[in-house]
Design a protein around this motif. Structure first.
Motif, PDB file in Angstrom:
ATOM      1  N   UNK B 119       0.859  -1.181   0.000  1.00 16.28           N
ATOM      2  CA  UNK B 119       0.000   0.000   0.000  1.00 16.28           C
ATOM      3  C   UNK B 119       0.900   1.238   0.000  1.00 16.28           C
ATOM      4  N   UNK B 120       0.994   1.896  -1.143  1.00 14.36           N
ATOM      5  CA  UNK B 120       1.931   3.029  -1.247  1.00 14.36           C
ATOM      6  C   UNK B 120       1.516   4.213  -0.384  1.00 14.36           C
ATOM      7  N   UNK B 148       0.588   2.912  -9.700  1.00 21.44           N
ATOM      8  CA  UNK B 148       1.733   3.802  -9.456  1.00 21.44           C
ATOM      9  C   UNK B 148       2.816   2.979  -8.773  1.00 21.44           C
ATOM     10  N   UNK B 149       3.995   3.451  -8.881  1.00 18.08           N
ATOM     11  CA  UNK B 149       5.103   2.662  -8.299  1.00 18.08           C
ATOM     12  C   UNK B 149       6.282   3.557  -7.905  1.00 18.08           C
ATOM     13  N   UNK B 150       7.071   2.978  -6.977  1.00 22.46           N
ATOM     14  CA  UNK B 150       8.336   3.603  -6.594  1.00 22.46           C
ATOM     15  C   UNK B 150       9.419   2.638  -7.062  1.00 22.46           C
ATOM     16  N   UNK B 151      10.487   3.164  -7.657  1.00 21.06           N
ATOM     17  CA  UNK B 151      11.500   2.253  -8.211  1.00 21.06           C
ATOM     18  C   UNK B 151      12.868   2.516  -7.599  1.00 21.06           C
ATOM     19  N   UNK B 201       5.121  -1.612  -6.316  1.00 22.44           N
ATOM     20  CA  UNK B 201       3.869  -1.269  -6.978  1.00 22.44           C
ATOM     21  C   UNK B 201       2.741  -1.260  -5.956  1.00 22.44           C
ATOM     22  N   UNK B 202       1.728  -0.450  -6.220  1.00 20.15           N
ATOM     23  CA  UNK B 202       0.508  -0.554  -5.410  1.00 20.15           C
ATOM     24  C   UNK B 202       0.016  -2.004  -5.505  1.00 20.15           C
ATOM     25  N   UNK B 203      -0.388  -2.590  -4.368  1.00 24.96           N
ATOM     26  CA  UNK B 203      -0.648  -4.034  -4.315  1.00 24.96           C
ATOM     27  C   UNK B 203      -1.554  -4.512  -5.452  1.00 24.96           C
ATOM     28  N   UNK B 204      -2.612  -3.797  -5.684  1.00 22.85           N
ATOM     29  CA  UNK B 204      -3.565  -4.224  -6.715  1.00 22.85           C
ATOM     30  C   UNK B 204      -2.883  -4.273  -8.095  1.00 22.85           C
TER      31      UNK B 204
END
Lengths: 228, 404
Positions: B119-120, B148-151, B201-204
């Motif tokens: 969960x971001x 959305x994601x953090x890399x 990534x957001x879990x979904x």
């Protein structure tokens, strides 16, 4: 003339003892050298002159017998005390000069002073006097290996005198000199004798042992002193 | 007879030692170069091992106390949420968190990335604020909240090279259409060892990319407040559910530690032939006194130097040479590992990673390592150089000078 300053009593020196190449270089040699005199140890090559000089100069200990310098029995002293006595009283001029060729004239001359803890300023002052005395000032910073034979010998003499040693030992000092340089050397020896040094020279050169300056002449043959 | 101070004597001896080193400069420069190379290689291995282990240890502190995986046929498979309440019933368990993660191969970059679902919104709060560089929030992210994601920094740099630093399209040939993800931030350098090839990534969204059914998870993270209880609880989980495997935080740390230890031993042993050759060369150069050096010792003894003074000269020569070399070697290794980022070396140690470009090692020069390196460099060298000098110094000078 004063009494003996150097005395050897029944000195024997055997190299490689107990080995197949055992050599008796000096056997039962006794002599007395008076203070302020010029003594010459003459004899053919291999007669034991240099070994006798090494024993007197504390470069090696005798196998048997006694060496007395300034009244002190030095041959049985531990190395540290023997070296101290040597540094204080004996200057040695080696046959091949034994200078460190890639060091400067000045650095070679002051070498004996380094273990004494003498500061550069003081030791250079002493060295400068000797450089002047032996006409070497212009060669002060020259590497020794770049000097002529005569100059190298003067450096060797200066190094032997840097500690104000009263006794000077010289091994075959004319062996590598031409007649001019031999003459110069005799002049230096005369000056040193006049300055009160006791000098012992090994030589098979008549110009040395027949020189009127020589007060005492000892002859060696086959490891023995045969006449004095 | 004139006599000076002890201090002046030591100064004279050190001065003579320096002069002596300079007089034999060609021999000593060769020894210096070989010595520096040796210390450089050993120090580099120790630095990189220490640094990576340290970084692993630090990042592993955020791992769950127990990771629970389901094993079928010897392989890890997904597990259902039904285990969560059962494990939470075990006394001592604080919370059980289901996790969604996996790997995704990006054909265009020819690299595998680690995909992690969470969960971001949680990342935007509290401690996580400190480890993320926030970039494209909130406007774009809000449009597409599940995607959305953090890399990691490595991923970001690769994506930037293909002009996808703001959004990335995940795609598999079996999919009807690509799935676009907005990049809302990157992880900071401090976490690079683990986050470099990672995409959070957001879990979904992660479920979509990893094709994970809604009621299944990759594994479970179990948190236990009392560290003394961790092993017992892991044991209980395995007893109640034989199909489950448990991995404790301590086991992971041990694995990291032994992996790097093994790798450093492997690197050092593979270099042992070169190191051995260098050592022989140093031994040869340092231990044998040349006739000139022997003669010099004979002269010094003949003009009245004591054996201990001659040995002091050799001691200082050895100490100066080996001390300067080992410090220069360490400094070079430090520069190579931490400033130049260990090109050609780091890859050996980061064998599992698929992207290397931006990984930055954080300095971790353990003083114990430095002392160890200096000791193993200086002491043997001193012994090697002093012993032959001692042998020459105790010989009668007339034996050396006259070569009897």
């Amino acid at each position: 003339m004063a009494g003996p300053i150097v005395e050897t009593v029944g000195v024997t020196k055997i190299y490689n003892r107990g080995k197949p190449n055992e050599v008796t270089a000096v056997k039962d040699a006794s002599l007395k050298i008076n203070e302020g005199s010029l003594a010459v140890l003459k004899g053919p090559s291999g007669s034991g002159k240099t070994t006798m000089l090494s024993v007197i100069g504390c470069l090696t200990a005798p196998t048997r017998g006694e060496v007395v310098i300034l009244g002190k029995k030095v041959s049985k002293l531990p190395e540290k005390f023997r070296n101290q006595h040597k540094r204080n009283h004996i200057g040695f001029i080696f046959q091949h000069f034994q200078l460190i060729g890639d060091m400067s004239v000045l650095d070679n001359i002051v070498l004996p002073l380094l273990p004494e803890g003498i500061s550069p300023k003081k030791r250079n002052k002493r060295a400068d006097r000797l450089l002047e005395q032996f006409n070497l000032t212009h060669r002060r910073h020259f590497k020794v290996r770049s000097l002529s034979g005569g100059e190298q010998q003067r450096v060797a003499i200066a190094r032997a005198l840097i500690n104000n040693a009263g006794i000077l030992l010289a091994d075959e000092p004319t062996a590598h000199l031409d007649s001019k340089l031999t003459g110069d050397l005799l002049d230096y020896i005369r000056q040193l004798k006049e300055a009160g040094h006791t000098i012992l020279i090994t030589s098979h050169d008549p110009i040395i042992y027949q020189n009127p300056m020589a007060d005492q002449v000892f002859e060696m043959k086959d490891a023995h002193i045969i006449s004095s | 007879m004139i006599s000076g101070s002890w201090f002046e004597r030591q100064k004279n001896i050190i001065d003579y030692s320096l002069q002596s080193l300079l007089r034999r400069r060609s021999k000593n420069i060769l020894i210096l170069i070989i010595f520096i190379l040796l210390v450089f290689v050993v120090s580099s291995v120790l630095f990189i091992t220490g640094s990576l282990t340290q970084e692993m240890m630090v990042t592993s502190n955020s791992l769950p106390d127990i990771t629970v995986q389901r094993i079928v046929g010897g392989r890890q498979v997904n597990l259902t949420a039904s285990y969560i309440p059962e494990i939470e019933k075990i006394t001592g368990v604080e919370i059980v968190e289901p996790r969604v993660w996996g790997y995704f191969y990006l054909a265009s970059l020819q690299a595998n990335f680690t995909i992690y679902g969470m969960d971001l919104n949680l990342l935007e709060e509290g401690e996580y604020q400190k480890i993320v560089n926030w970039k494209n929030i909130p406007d774009q992210a809000e449009k597409n909240s599940d995607f959305r994601m953090i890399v990691g920094q490595g991923v970001f740099e690769l994506l930037r090279d293909v002009e996808m630093e703001k959004a990335y399209l995940f795609y598999q040939p079996t999919w009807e259409k690509p799935i676009p993800f907005d990049i809302i931030g990157t992880f900071k350098t401090e976490t690079e060892l683990q986050s470099n090839d990672m995409m959070i990534l957001q879990t979904e969204g992660a479920r979509r990319v990893l094709e994970l059914p809604l009621d299944e998870f990759t594994d479970l993270a179990v948190y236990v407040p009392n560290p003394e209880e961790i092993d017992n609880i892991a044991l209980k989980i395995r007893r109640y559910f034989p199909e489950l495997r448990t991995i404790t935080k301590a086991q992971i740390k041990n694995t990291y530690s032994s992996v790097f230890g093994w790798k450093s031993a492997f690197v050092l042993s593979s270099m042992s032939a070169a190191i051995f050759a260098f050592l022989i060369l140093i031994w040869d150069k340092a231990s044998g006194l040349s006739p000139e050096e022997k003669r010099e010792i004979g002269i010094l003894k003949a003009i009245g130097w004591d054996t201990d003074v001659v040995l002091s000269v050799k001691f200082w020569e050895g100490l100066i040479l080996s001390g300067v070399s080992s410090q220069a070697g360490i400094l070079l290794a430090y520069t190579y590992i931490y400033w130049l980022r260990a090109p050609g070396f780091k890859e050996i140690f980061l064998g599992w990673s698929t992207i290397y470009p931006s990984f930055k090692l954080l300095p971790d020069a353990d003083p114990k390592f430095l002392i160890l390196i200096i000791t193993i460099a200086v002491v043997p060298y001193m012994v090697v150089t002093i012993f032959p000098a001692w042998k020459a110094a105790i010989t009668d000078p007339d034996v050396i000078i006259r070569n009897i």
